[in-house]
Enzyme design. Sequence first.
Site, PDB file in Angstrom:
ATOM      1  N   TYR A  75       3.090   0.332  -7.481  1.00  0.00           N
ATOM      2  CA  TYR A  75       2.864   1.336  -8.292  1.00  0.00           C
ATOM      3  C   TYR A  75       4.147   1.710  -9.220  1.00  0.00           C
ATOM      4  O   TYR A  75       4.349   2.886  -9.742  1.00  0.00           O
ATOM      5  CB  TYR A  75       2.192   2.572  -7.831  1.00  0.00           C
ATOM      6  CG  TYR A  75       0.707   2.403  -7.296  1.00  0.00           C
ATOM      7  CD1 TYR A  75      -0.294   1.876  -8.004  1.00  0.00           C
ATOM      8  CD2 TYR A  75       0.661   2.352  -5.687  1.00  0.00           C
ATOM      9  CE1 TYR A  75      -1.735   1.716  -7.497  1.00  0.00           C
ATOM     10  CE2 TYR A  75      -0.513   2.184  -5.398  1.00  0.00           C
ATOM     11  CZ  TYR A  75      -1.684   1.537  -6.211  1.00  0.00           C
ATOM     12  OH  TYR A  75      -2.900   1.235  -5.543  1.00  0.00           O
ATOM     13  N   HIS A 103      22.670   9.935  12.707  1.00  0.00           N
ATOM     14  CA  HIS A 103      23.024  10.472  11.534  1.00  0.00           C
ATOM     15  C   HIS A 103      23.448   9.323  10.434  1.00  0.00           C
ATOM     16  O   HIS A 103      24.203   8.503  10.742  1.00  0.00           O
ATOM     17  CB  HIS A 103      24.334  11.257  11.991  1.00  0.00           C
ATOM     18  CG  HIS A 103      24.677  12.457  11.016  1.00  0.00           C
ATOM     19  ND1 HIS A 103      25.193  11.782   9.755  1.00  0.00           N
ATOM     20  CD2 HIS A 103      24.909  13.674  11.195  1.00  0.00           C
ATOM     21  CE1 HIS A 103      25.644  12.875   9.068  1.00  0.00           C
ATOM     22  NE2 HIS A 103      25.480  13.788   9.718  1.00  0.00           N
ATOM     23  N   THR A 137      31.575  17.539   3.399  1.00  0.00           N
ATOM     24  CA  THR A 137      30.121  17.630   4.448  1.00  0.00           C
ATOM     25  C   THR A 137      29.273  16.389   3.866  1.00  0.00           C
ATOM     26  O   THR A 137      29.351  16.069   2.724  1.00  0.00           O
ATOM     27  CB  THR A 137      29.569  18.875   4.521  1.00  0.00           C
ATOM     28  OG1 THR A 137      28.806  18.826   5.494  1.00  0.00           O
ATOM     29  CG2 THR A 137      28.989  19.176   3.463  1.00  0.00           C
ATOM     30  N   HIS A 196     -17.467  19.319 -25.279  1.00  0.00           N
ATOM     31  CA  HIS A 196     -18.204  19.304 -23.850  1.00  0.00           C
ATOM     32  C   HIS A 196     -19.121  17.984 -23.832  1.00  0.00           C
ATOM     33  O   HIS A 196     -20.439  18.081 -23.312  1.00  0.00           O
ATOM     34  CB  HIS A 196     -19.288  20.594 -23.872  1.00  0.00           C
ATOM     35  CG  HIS A 196     -18.623  21.914 -23.949  1.00  0.00           C
ATOM     36  ND1 HIS A 196     -17.622  22.292 -22.876  1.00  0.00           N
ATOM     37  CD2 HIS A 196     -18.490  22.689 -24.928  1.00  0.00           C
ATOM     38  CE1 HIS A 196     -17.108  23.466 -23.301  1.00  0.00           C
ATOM     39  NE2 HIS A 196     -17.837  23.764 -24.728  1.00  0.00           N
ATOM     40  N   SER A 249     -13.887  -6.705 -11.653  1.00  0.00           N
ATOM     41  CA  SER A 249     -14.511  -6.187 -10.721  1.00  0.00           C
ATOM     42  C   SER A 249     -15.266  -7.497  -9.882  1.00  0.00           C
ATOM     43  O   SER A 249     -15.578  -8.304 -10.562  1.00  0.00           O
ATOM     44  CB  SER A 249     -15.612  -5.330 -11.299  1.00  0.00           C
ATOM     45  OG  SER A 249     -16.358  -4.902 -10.405  1.00  0.00           O
TER      46      SER A 249
END
Length: 270
Positions: free
Chosen positions: A9, A72, A97, A145, A266
């Site tokens: 994807y 780590h 850090t 609609h 399909s």
Amino acid sequence: AGSRVIARYTSPEMGRIWSDRRRLETWLEVETVAAEVVAEAGLVPRDAARDIRAKGNFDVARIDEIEKTTQHDLIAFTTNVAEYVGPSARWLHFGLTSSDIIDTAQALQMREACDLLLAGLDALMQAVRARADEHRRTPMIAGTHGAPADPMTFGLKLALWYAELGRDAVRLRRAREVIRVGKLSGAVGTFAHLPPSIEEDVCRRLGLEPAPVASQVIQRDRHAELLSTLAFAGSSLEKFALEIRGLQRTEVGEVEEPFGKGQKGSWAVP
């Protein structure tokens, strides 16, 4: 190297940005630039910075092996880099850090990913605009609609999409700037070991802005803004895709997607 996205994807270009190898390459670049800036400030030997730049390298499998012991990730990484650099590696990661490297590098990856997405959005906008112009007088029935309403043109529908994509692009450009931020302010953001001038110089060389204030990490509302922006753009694409699917239903048949030779759709549907 492995990827942190689902290959099916994503594009190969985006997959490369989020591969383990690119992540580690970006860590190494941040570490190297930091070493150079700290050396120029006279805090570590210049020869050490030159060695880190010249010899710095890593091996993904070796890092995975070391991490089984260290538990780590960044310590495993710097341990492996030190195996390539030699004695000068004692100055690698000086005054920093883990999140100074991880968050700053991730900002570079996110910026690159945004540039790729913006290029894709621009190409999509050009295509939609060209189609809108092509079909500016192609008549169709608008729907309300799901029922037929007034006449319109297919070009008007595409113009609506074009305008929405423009807003998506504006939001993404803003989010790109919000995440284009680095930090090298130490374990809790107090600059206990390096002055703010180091952070400013490193960020400038990487094309980032220094975070105006940070804790151990760059604050995650920045990341949330980018993800929200991607969700907006994704919802636009979903809307367009659902509309295309509806318009190409057999009983409607107003649009049609291309179907390549040999392509399969399909097991059951023609």
